[in-house]
Design a protein around this motif. Sequence first.
Motif, PDB file in Angstrom:
ATOM      1  N   PRO A 192       4.597  54.141  60.792  1.00 57.16           N
ATOM      2  CA  PRO A 192       5.360  55.062  59.934  1.00 57.16           C
ATOM      3  C   PRO A 192       5.809  54.429  58.621  1.00 57.16           C
ATOM      4  CG  PRO A 192       6.088  55.233  62.207  1.00 57.16           C
ATOM      5  CD  PRO A 192       5.191  54.044  62.140  1.00 57.16           C
ATOM      6  N   ILE A 193       6.352  53.218  58.699  1.00 56.92           N
ATOM      7  CA  ILE A 193       6.825  52.581  57.471  1.00 56.92           C
ATOM      8  C   ILE A 193       5.659  52.120  56.599  1.00 56.92           C
ATOM      9  CG2 ILE A 193       7.032  50.236  58.408  1.00 56.92           C
ATOM     10  CD1 ILE A 193       9.640  49.994  56.792  1.00 56.92           C
ATOM     11  N   MET A 194       4.502  51.844  57.215  1.00 56.41           N
ATOM     12  CA  MET A 194       3.319  51.516  56.420  1.00 56.41           C
ATOM     13  C   MET A 194       2.892  52.712  55.580  1.00 56.41           C
ATOM     14  SD  MET A 194       1.190  49.279  59.256  1.00 56.41           S
ATOM     15  CE  MET A 194      -0.372  49.372  58.382  1.00 56.41           C
ATOM     16  N   ILE A 195       3.001  53.898  56.144  1.00 59.81           N
ATOM     17  CA  ILE A 195       2.688  55.115  55.384  1.00 59.81           C
ATOM     18  C   ILE A 195       3.640  55.260  54.203  1.00 59.81           C
ATOM     19  CG2 ILE A 195       2.600  57.630  55.472  1.00 59.81           C
ATOM     20  CD1 ILE A 195       0.285  56.297  56.893  1.00 59.81           C
ATOM     21  N   LEU A 196       4.924  55.004  54.449  1.00 60.86           N
ATOM     22  CA  LEU A 196       5.911  55.105  53.376  1.00 60.86           C
ATOM     23  C   LEU A 196       5.657  54.069  52.278  1.00 60.86           C
ATOM     24  CD1 LEU A 196       9.186  55.698  55.430  1.00 60.86           C
ATOM     25  CD2 LEU A 196       7.827  57.371  54.167  1.00 60.86           C
ATOM     26  N   ILE A 197       5.298  52.844  52.704  1.00 59.69           N
ATOM     27  CA  ILE A 197       4.983  51.800  51.722  1.00 59.69           C
ATOM     28  C   ILE A 197       3.767  52.207  50.886  1.00 59.69           C
ATOM     29  CG2 ILE A 197       4.149  49.433  51.453  1.00 59.69           C
ATOM     30  CD1 ILE A 197       7.066  49.502  52.087  1.00 59.69           C
ATOM     31  N   GLY A 199       1.689  54.107  45.672  1.00 57.08           N
ATOM     32  CA  GLY A 199       0.974  55.090  44.873  1.00 57.08           C
ATOM     33  C   GLY A 199       1.845  55.668  43.769  1.00 57.08           C
ATOM     34  N   ILE A 200       3.110  55.895  44.066  1.00 55.00           N
ATOM     35  CA  ILE A 200       4.032  56.424  43.049  1.00 55.00           C
ATOM     36  C   ILE A 200       4.226  55.414  41.921  1.00 55.00           C
ATOM     37  CG2 ILE A 200       6.432  57.090  42.635  1.00 55.00           C
ATOM     38  CD1 ILE A 200       6.459  58.301  45.444  1.00 55.00           C
ATOM     39  N   ILE A 201       4.424  54.140  42.290  1.00 56.19           N
ATOM     40  CA  ILE A 201       4.590  53.105  41.264  1.00 56.19           C
ATOM     41  C   ILE A 201       3.332  53.005  40.404  1.00 56.19           C
ATOM     42  CG2 ILE A 201       4.945  50.637  40.866  1.00 56.19           C
ATOM     43  CD1 ILE A 201       7.437  52.139  41.761  1.00 56.19           C
ATOM     44  N   GLY A 202       2.171  53.078  41.041  1.00 61.57           N
ATOM     45  CA  GLY A 202       0.916  53.028  40.281  1.00 61.57           C
ATOM     46  C   GLY A 202       0.795  54.189  39.316  1.00 61.57           C
ATOM     47  N   TYR A 203       1.152  55.376  39.775  1.00 58.41           N
ATOM     48  CA  TYR A 203       1.075  56.557  38.894  1.00 58.41           C
ATOM     49  C   TYR A 203       2.038  56.431  37.720  1.00 58.41           C
ATOM     50  CZ  TYR A 203       1.868  61.315  37.282  1.00 58.41           C
ATOM     51  OH  TYR A 203       2.022  62.429  36.508  1.00 58.41           O
ATOM     52  N   LEU A 204       3.256  55.960  37.986  1.00 50.72           N
ATOM     53  CA  LEU A 204       4.247  55.844  36.912  1.00 50.72           C
ATOM     54  C   LEU A 204       3.798  54.843  35.853  1.00 50.72           C
ATOM     55  CD1 LEU A 204       7.596  55.878  38.942  1.00 50.72           C
ATOM     56  CD2 LEU A 204       6.656  57.711  37.524  1.00 50.72           C
ATOM     57  N   GLU A 205       3.260  53.714  36.300  1.00 50.23           N
ATOM     58  CA  GLU A 205       2.890  52.671  35.346  1.00 50.23           C
ATOM     59  C   GLU A 205       1.608  53.011  34.591  1.00 50.23           C
ATOM     60  OE1 GLU A 205       2.822  48.732  36.904  1.00 50.23           O
ATOM     61  OE2 GLU A 205       4.899  48.783  37.602  1.00 50.23           O
ATOM     62  N   LEU A 206       0.628  53.589  35.291  1.00 47.42           N
ATOM     63  CA  LEU A 206      -0.673  53.839  34.664  1.00 47.42           C
ATOM     64  C   LEU A 206      -0.732  55.161  33.916  1.00 47.42           C
ATOM     65  CD1 LEU A 206      -3.030  52.622  37.538  1.00 47.42           C
ATOM     66  CD2 LEU A 206      -2.364  51.370  35.483  1.00 47.42           C
ATOM     67  N   VAL A 207      -0.048  56.175  34.408  1.00 44.55           N
ATOM     68  CA  VAL A 207      -0.181  57.520  33.842  1.00 44.55           C
ATOM     69  C   VAL A 207       1.075  57.966  33.109  1.00 44.55           C
ATOM     70  CG1 VAL A 207      -0.653  59.954  34.373  1.00 44.55           C
ATOM     71  CG2 VAL A 207      -1.809  58.132  35.659  1.00 44.55           C
ATOM     72  N   TYR A 208       2.204  57.877  33.755  1.00 45.25           N
ATOM     73  CA  TYR A 208       3.431  58.452  33.180  1.00 45.25           C
ATOM     74  C   TYR A 208       4.022  57.579  32.078  1.00 45.25           C
ATOM     75  CZ  TYR A 208       7.874  60.935  33.101  1.00 45.25           C
ATOM     76  OH  TYR A 208       8.964  61.658  32.703  1.00 45.25           O
ATOM     77  N   TRP A 209       4.187  56.275  32.369  1.00 44.34           N
ATOM     78  CA  TRP A 209       4.781  55.386  31.359  1.00 44.34           C
ATOM     79  C   TRP A 209       3.748  54.806  30.397  1.00 44.34           C
ATOM     80  CZ3 TRP A 209       7.782  52.649  35.815  1.00 44.34           C
ATOM     81  CH2 TRP A 209       8.912  53.410  36.138  1.00 44.34           C
ATOM     82  N   GLY A 231      -5.224  48.539  40.067  1.00 44.31           N
ATOM     83  CA  GLY A 231      -5.169  49.993  39.920  1.00 44.31           C
ATOM     84  C   GLY A 231      -4.604  50.625  41.195  1.00 44.31           C
ATOM     85  N   TYR A 232      -5.211  51.744  41.589  1.00 46.35           N
ATOM     86  CA  TYR A 232      -4.714  52.412  42.795  1.00 46.35           C
ATOM     87  C   TYR A 232      -5.148  51.695  44.081  1.00 46.35           C
ATOM     88  CZ  TYR A 232      -2.997  56.310  40.056  1.00 46.35           C
ATOM     89  OH  TYR A 232      -2.294  57.087  39.162  1.00 46.35           O
ATOM     90  N   TYR A 233      -6.014  50.699  43.960  1.00 42.22           N
ATOM     91  CA  TYR A 233      -6.353  49.884  45.129  1.00 42.22           C
ATOM     92  C   TYR A 233      -5.155  49.039  45.577  1.00 42.22           C
ATOM     93  CZ  TYR A 233     -11.278  51.057  44.619  1.00 42.22           C
ATOM     94  OH  TYR A 233     -12.470  51.739  44.542  1.00 42.22           O
ATOM     95  N   VAL A 234      -4.103  49.045  44.759  1.00 41.78           N
ATOM     96  CA  VAL A 234      -2.892  48.324  45.139  1.00 41.78           C
ATOM     97  C   VAL A 234      -2.280  48.927  46.400  1.00 41.78           C
ATOM     98  CG1 VAL A 234      -1.203  49.713  43.857  1.00 41.78           C
ATOM     99  CG2 VAL A 234      -0.812  47.269  44.164  1.00 41.78           C
ATOM    100  N   ILE A 235      -2.567  50.196  46.679  1.00 36.61           N
ATOM    101  CA  ILE A 235      -1.970  50.863  47.847  1.00 36.61           C
ATOM    102  C   ILE A 235      -2.390  50.184  49.149  1.00 36.61           C
ATOM    103  CG2 ILE A 235      -1.835  53.033  49.128  1.00 36.61           C
ATOM    104  CD1 ILE A 235      -2.186  54.496  46.462  1.00 36.61           C
TER     105      ILE A 235
END
Length: 287
Positions: free
Chosen positions: A27-32, A37-47, A235-239
């Motif tokens: 369960p916590i692995m899913i959350l991690i 993925g959220i951090i990747g999106y914020l850094e690569l796309v949003y910010w 990139g998103y492979y960080v997940i």
Amino acid sequence: MTSYNPKDWIRFIFFISKADTIRKLFPIMILIGIYSGIIGYLELVYWHLPENSYVKNISVMHSMLGFVISLLLAYRTNTAYDRWWEGRKMWGALVNSSRNLALKLSAILTTESDRSFFRKIIPGYASILQKHLDDSDTAKQLFDDVDLEIDHHKHKPNQLAKMLFQKVNDLYVTKKITGDQLIIINNELQSFTDICGACERIKNTPIPYSYSAFIKKFIFIYVLTLPFAYVFILGYYVIPVVVFIFYVLASLELIAEEIEDPFGTDANDLPTKKIAENIKKHVEEII
């Protein structure tokens, strides 16, 4: 305790047993993974952080602290395994003491009633100790032919040890055994209480709270900061990478938590019930 073939690599790799830490961590692995993925999106796309952003240099911290966390986890697992192995040695000593006492009494005693008493009480001590360490209730009447009332408000192994000493003393007073024979069997009688005390020391003295809490916080913070730096490289492979790193680090802590208390019913705990059953079988064969 799980029985396995250490050479069966295929089963280890492709099958998930009930002892595998992935069951508890999933369960916590899913959350991690979602967090990464959220951090990747914020850094690569949003910010739209540039490649030369100072955030990328956070990986320097991970390089410096990686050695520290590896030392902490190595010490943690080694300490936990030492407790597990010491518990196994104590129960091995209980097996030997029970056998030696049974062998000596088998040669000394001639009355069937006396032999029957020790035939039941010696393995009874191992059974009581196993239940005592497992914090489970012990039946008040263990044996059909031995009147043994256990007071649940008192130390149960001590009650059986007292009965053993009392019986041996009665044999000495009634001249059924000599003073020399009393001395010969005294070491085994005393070792029962010594073993019980050593097992209680392991069970009742956990790893200091501050040390265990620090490692958990260290792992958590270390993993949460990983995506900030490595999203520029992976990139998103960080997940999957961050999830796997968390799985490895957290699994070592979970394994240490489980084996530091070896007396219980977990998959990696000592088979104390089976050992107690073997003691009963061996003592009945001897006496």
